[in-house]
Motif scaffolding. Structure first.
Motif, PDB file in Angstrom:
ATOM      1  N   GLU A 118       0.827  -1.214   0.000  1.00 13.66           N
ATOM      2  CA  GLU A 118       0.000   0.000   0.000  1.00 13.66           C
ATOM      3  C   GLU A 118       0.857   1.259   0.000  1.00 13.66           C
ATOM      4  OE1 GLU A 118      -3.143   0.263  -0.605  1.00 13.66           O
ATOM      5  OE2 GLU A 118      -3.364  -1.904  -0.691  1.00 13.66           O
ATOM      6  N   LEU A 119       1.903   1.279   0.835  1.00 13.30           N
ATOM      7  CA  LEU A 119       2.749   2.471   0.889  1.00 13.30           C
ATOM      8  C   LEU A 119       3.488   2.694  -0.427  1.00 13.30           C
ATOM      9  CD1 LEU A 119       4.219   2.366   4.511  1.00 13.30           C
ATOM     10  CD2 LEU A 119       2.113   3.438   3.678  1.00 13.30           C
ATOM     11  N   LEU A 120       3.996   1.630  -1.036  1.00 13.44           N
ATOM     12  CA  LEU A 120       4.680   1.778  -2.321  1.00 13.44           C
ATOM     13  C   LEU A 120       3.709   2.140  -3.439  1.00 13.44           C
ATOM     14  CD1 LEU A 120       7.278  -1.115  -2.111  1.00 13.44           C
ATOM     15  CD2 LEU A 120       7.703   1.346  -1.961  1.00 13.44           C
ATOM     16  N   SER A 121       2.488   1.625  -3.365  1.00 18.16           N
ATOM     17  CA  SER A 121       1.476   1.998  -4.364  1.00 18.16           C
ATOM     18  C   SER A 121       1.161   3.490  -4.276  1.00 18.16           C
ATOM     19  CB  SER A 121       0.198   1.183  -4.161  1.00 18.16           C
ATOM     20  OG  SER A 121       0.459  -0.183  -4.398  1.00 18.16           O
ATOM     21  N   ASN A 122       1.148   4.029  -3.055  1.00 14.81           N
ATOM     22  CA  ASN A 122       0.922   5.472  -2.897  1.00 14.81           C
ATOM     23  C   ASN A 122       2.069   6.273  -3.503  1.00 14.81           C
ATOM     24  OD1 ASN A 122      -1.523   5.132  -1.681  1.00 14.81           O
ATOM     25  ND2 ASN A 122      -0.788   5.522   0.395  1.00 14.81           N
ATOM     26  N   VAL A 123       3.302   5.805  -3.326  1.00 12.51           N
ATOM     27  CA  VAL A 123       4.439   6.492  -3.954  1.00 12.51           C
ATOM     28  C   VAL A 123       4.272   6.445  -5.466  1.00 12.51           C
ATOM     29  CG1 VAL A 123       6.941   6.467  -4.314  1.00 12.51           C
ATOM     30  CG2 VAL A 123       6.004   6.047  -2.032  1.00 12.51           C
ATOM     31  N   HIS A 124       3.937   5.274  -5.994  1.00 18.69           N
ATOM     32  CA  HIS A 124       3.757   5.132  -7.444  1.00 18.69           C
ATOM     33  C   HIS A 124       2.668   6.070  -7.965  1.00 18.69           C
ATOM     34  CE1 HIS A 124       3.448   3.358 -11.385  1.00 18.69           C
ATOM     35  NE2 HIS A 124       2.163   3.121 -11.180  1.00 18.69           N
ATOM     36  N   ARG A 125       1.571   6.161  -7.247  1.00 21.33           N
ATOM     37  CA  ARG A 125       0.428   6.950  -7.703  1.00 21.33           C
ATOM     38  C   ARG A 125       0.608   8.457  -7.482  1.00 21.33           C
ATOM     39  NH1 ARG A 125      -5.162   5.807  -8.551  1.00 21.33           N
ATOM     40  NH2 ARG A 125      -4.711   3.654  -8.056  1.00 21.33           N
ATOM     41  N   HIS A 126       1.215   8.855  -6.350  1.00 18.05           N
ATOM     42  CA  HIS A 126       1.169  10.263  -5.958  1.00 18.05           C
ATOM     43  C   HIS A 126       2.503  11.005  -5.925  1.00 18.05           C
ATOM     44  CE1 HIS A 126      -3.007   9.657  -4.853  1.00 18.05           C
ATOM     45  NE2 HIS A 126      -2.656   8.631  -4.095  1.00 18.05           N
ATOM     46  N   ALA A 127       3.623  10.324  -5.742  1.00 18.88           N
ATOM     47  CA  ALA A 127       4.880  11.031  -5.477  1.00 18.88           C
ATOM     48  C   ALA A 127       5.374  11.823  -6.682  1.00 18.88           C
ATOM     49  CB  ALA A 127       5.962  10.042  -5.034  1.00 18.88           C
ATOM     50  N   ARG A 128       5.843  13.019  -6.390  1.00 18.99           N
ATOM     51  CA  ARG A 128       6.471  13.890  -7.379  1.00 18.99           C
ATOM     52  C   ARG A 128       7.705  14.479  -6.737  1.00 18.99           C
ATOM     53  NH1 ARG A 128       0.945  15.620  -7.975  1.00 18.99           N
ATOM     54  NH2 ARG A 128       0.091  14.666  -9.826  1.00 18.99           N
ATOM     55  N   PRO A 129       8.755  14.772  -7.370  1.00 19.37           N
ATOM     56  CA  PRO A 129       8.961  14.787  -8.823  1.00 19.37           C
ATOM     57  C   PRO A 129       9.298  13.422  -9.409  1.00 19.37           C
ATOM     58  CG  PRO A 129      10.939  15.561  -7.747  1.00 19.37           C
ATOM     59  CD  PRO A 129       9.922  15.299  -6.668  1.00 19.37           C
ATOM     60  N   ASP A 130       9.676  12.452  -8.586  1.00 18.00           N
ATOM     61  CA  ASP A 130      10.024  11.141  -9.131  1.00 18.00           C
ATOM     62  C   ASP A 130       9.417  10.044  -8.257  1.00 18.00           C
ATOM     63  OD1 ASP A 130      11.582  10.872  -6.840  1.00 18.00           O
ATOM     64  OD2 ASP A 130      13.453  11.289  -7.864  1.00 18.00           O
ATOM     65  N   LYS A 131       9.591   8.825  -8.661  1.00 18.23           N
ATOM     66  CA  LYS A 131       9.039   7.668  -7.938  1.00 18.23           C
ATOM     67  C   LYS A 131      10.102   6.950  -7.108  1.00 18.23           C
ATOM     68  CE  LYS A 131       5.222   8.327 -10.199  1.00 18.23           C
ATOM     69  NZ  LYS A 131       4.253   9.191  -9.600  1.00 18.23           N
ATOM     70  N   THR A 132      11.258   7.597  -6.921  1.00 13.39           N
ATOM     71  CA  THR A 132      12.327   6.982  -6.144  1.00 13.39           C
ATOM     72  C   THR A 132      11.971   7.000  -4.665  1.00 13.39           C
ATOM     73  OG1 THR A 132      13.943   7.728  -7.766  1.00 13.39           O
ATOM     74  CG2 THR A 132      14.790   7.061  -5.611  1.00 13.39           C
ATOM     75  N   CYS A 133      12.198   5.881  -4.004  1.00 15.52           N
ATOM     76  CA  CYS A 133      11.913   5.798  -2.569  1.00 15.52           C
ATOM     77  C   CYS A 133      12.854   4.796  -1.927  1.00 15.52           C
ATOM     78  CB  CYS A 133      10.454   5.420  -2.326  1.00 15.52           C
ATOM     79  SG  CYS A 133       9.994   3.804  -2.954  1.00 15.52           S
ATOM     80  N   THR A 134      12.852   4.801  -0.614  1.00 20.24           N
ATOM     81  CA  THR A 134      13.657   3.868   0.164  1.00 20.24           C
ATOM     82  C   THR A 134      12.740   3.126   1.118  1.00 20.24           C
ATOM     83  OG1 THR A 134      15.527   5.380   0.060  1.00 20.24           O
ATOM     84  CG2 THR A 134      15.615   3.661   1.735  1.00 20.24           C
ATOM     85  N   VAL A 135      12.885   1.808   1.187  1.00 19.65           N
ATOM     86  CA  VAL A 135      12.099   0.978   2.099  1.00 19.65           C
ATOM     87  C   VAL A 135      13.038   0.457   3.178  1.00 19.65           C
ATOM     88  CG1 VAL A 135      10.706  -1.118   2.327  1.00 19.65           C
ATOM     89  CG2 VAL A 135      10.526   0.283   0.265  1.00 19.65           C
ATOM     90  N   GLU A 136      12.605   0.568   4.431  1.00 20.82           N
ATOM     91  CA  GLU A 136      13.365   0.026   5.556  1.00 20.82           C
ATOM     92  C   GLU A 136      12.456  -0.842   6.403  1.00 20.82           C
ATOM     93  OE1 GLU A 136      15.271   2.881   8.054  1.00 20.82           O
ATOM     94  OE2 GLU A 136      16.312   3.834   6.391  1.00 20.82           O
ATOM     95  N   ILE A 137      12.983  -1.967   6.871  1.00 21.02           N
ATOM     96  CA  ILE A 137      12.280  -2.758   7.877  1.00 21.02           C
ATOM     97  C   ILE A 137      13.235  -2.917   9.052  1.00 21.02           C
ATOM     98  CG2 ILE A 137      10.710  -3.943   6.307  1.00 21.02           C
ATOM     99  CD1 ILE A 137      12.478  -6.354   6.398  1.00 21.02           C
ATOM    100  N   GLU A 138      12.698  -2.660  10.237  1.00 18.59           N
ATOM    101  CA  GLU A 138      13.490  -2.753  11.461  1.00 18.59           C
ATOM    102  C   GLU A 138      12.798  -3.692  12.425  1.00 18.59           C
ATOM    103  OE1 GLU A 138      15.161   1.136  13.136  1.00 18.59           O
ATOM    104  OE2 GLU A 138      13.390   1.759  12.000  1.00 18.59           O
ATOM    105  N   LEU A 139      13.560  -4.595  12.997  1.00 17.49           N
ATOM    106  CA  LEU A 139      13.040  -5.463  14.038  1.00 17.49           C
ATOM    107  C   LEU A 139      13.477  -4.868  15.370  1.00 17.49           C
ATOM    108  CD1 LEU A 139      11.499  -7.980  14.784  1.00 17.49           C
ATOM    109  CD2 LEU A 139      13.614  -9.290  14.523  1.00 17.49           C
ATOM    110  N   LEU A 140      12.531  -4.281  16.079  1.00 17.42           N
ATOM    111  CA  LEU A 140      12.791  -3.676  17.376  1.00 17.42           C
ATOM    112  C   LEU A 140      12.479  -4.701  18.457  1.00 17.42           C
ATOM    113  CD1 LEU A 140      11.115  -0.274  16.458  1.00 17.42           C
ATOM    114  CD2 LEU A 140      13.549  -0.841  16.354  1.00 17.42           C
ATOM    115  N   LEU A 141      12.573  -4.330  19.715  1.00 17.23           N
ATOM    116  CA  LEU A 141      12.355  -5.285  20.803  1.00 17.23           C
ATOM    117  C   LEU A 141      10.987  -5.945  20.751  1.00 17.23           C
ATOM    118  CD1 LEU A 141      13.991  -3.465  23.816  1.00 17.23           C
ATOM    119  CD2 LEU A 141      14.847  -5.449  22.569  1.00 17.23           C
ATOM    120  N   ASP A 142       9.936  -5.168  20.580  1.00 18.63           N
ATOM    121  CA  ASP A 142       8.590  -5.733  20.643  1.00 18.63           C
ATOM    122  C   ASP A 142       7.736  -5.402  19.429  1.00 18.63           C
ATOM    123  OD1 ASP A 142       8.436  -3.048  21.180  1.00 18.63           O
ATOM    124  OD2 ASP A 142       6.998  -3.249  22.818  1.00 18.63           O
TER     125      ASP A 142
END
Length: 170
Positions: free
Chosen positions: A39-63
């Motif tokens: 969903e978040l990447l689809s929003n970047v694809h649909r709405h982001a300007r000036p480009d569609k470049t993005c960074t995805v991070e996943i973090e495993l925290l304590l809980d």
């Protein structure tokens, strides 16, 4: 990981997130994390300007698991009130509904949209994954049958998951 939020890349990121969660033994979080990052990447694809470049991070925290997407568009997303016949506009509402928390942080280069999932659900088997275990009465035991819930998963041998490998070059 940095990428162009194009439909073919969104599927690759979903597979990478799934593989990483399997590697961390967080299989119960895969469906919700995959849905949220899609969903978040689809929003970047649909709405982001000036480009569609993005960074995805996943973090495993304590809980909790935190998934964030950073793009270069300074405009903040809005949870839409989609009508019953609308074909879009429900993505952030779905992210809000399936996550523990979510939010948006503006920064100098755009914004970061994130959500969290509790990891405690990964450690505890779901209630539907438990079954009654009956104990037979012996001569020195009462005639009543004891019923105790046992973890179904405890009796199943699961192979060790393979380490995560990225299909993305680099």
């Amino acid at each position: 990981m940095e990428l162009q939020a194009l439909p073919s890349r969104i599927g690759q990121v979903r597979r990478i997130v799934s593989a990483q969660l399997r590697y961390w033994h967080m299989d119960p979080l895969i469906d919700r994390a995959s849905l949220g990052v899609t969903e978040l990447l689809s929003n970047v694809h649909r709405h982001a300007r000036p480009d569609k470049t993005c960074t995805v991070e996943i973090e495993l925290l304590l809980d909790r698991l935190k998934v964030s997407v950073h793009d270069h568009d300074p405009r903040l997303p809005v949870v839409a009130d989609a009508g019953p016949l609308a074909t879009c506009g429900r993505g952030l509402a779905m992210v809000a509904a399936m996550s523990e928390s979510w939010g948006v942080l503006p920064d100098d280069a755009g914004k970061v949209v994130w959500f969290t999932l509790p990891t405690s659900a990964a450690a505890e088997p779901a209630a539907w994954d438990r079954r009654p275990h009956l104990t037979a009465a012996g001569p020195d035991r009462p005639r009543f049958t004891e019923v105790a819930l046992v973890d179904h998963v405890a009796e199943v041998h699961r192979p060790e998951p393979a380490p995560a490998r990225s299909a993305v070059p680099g």
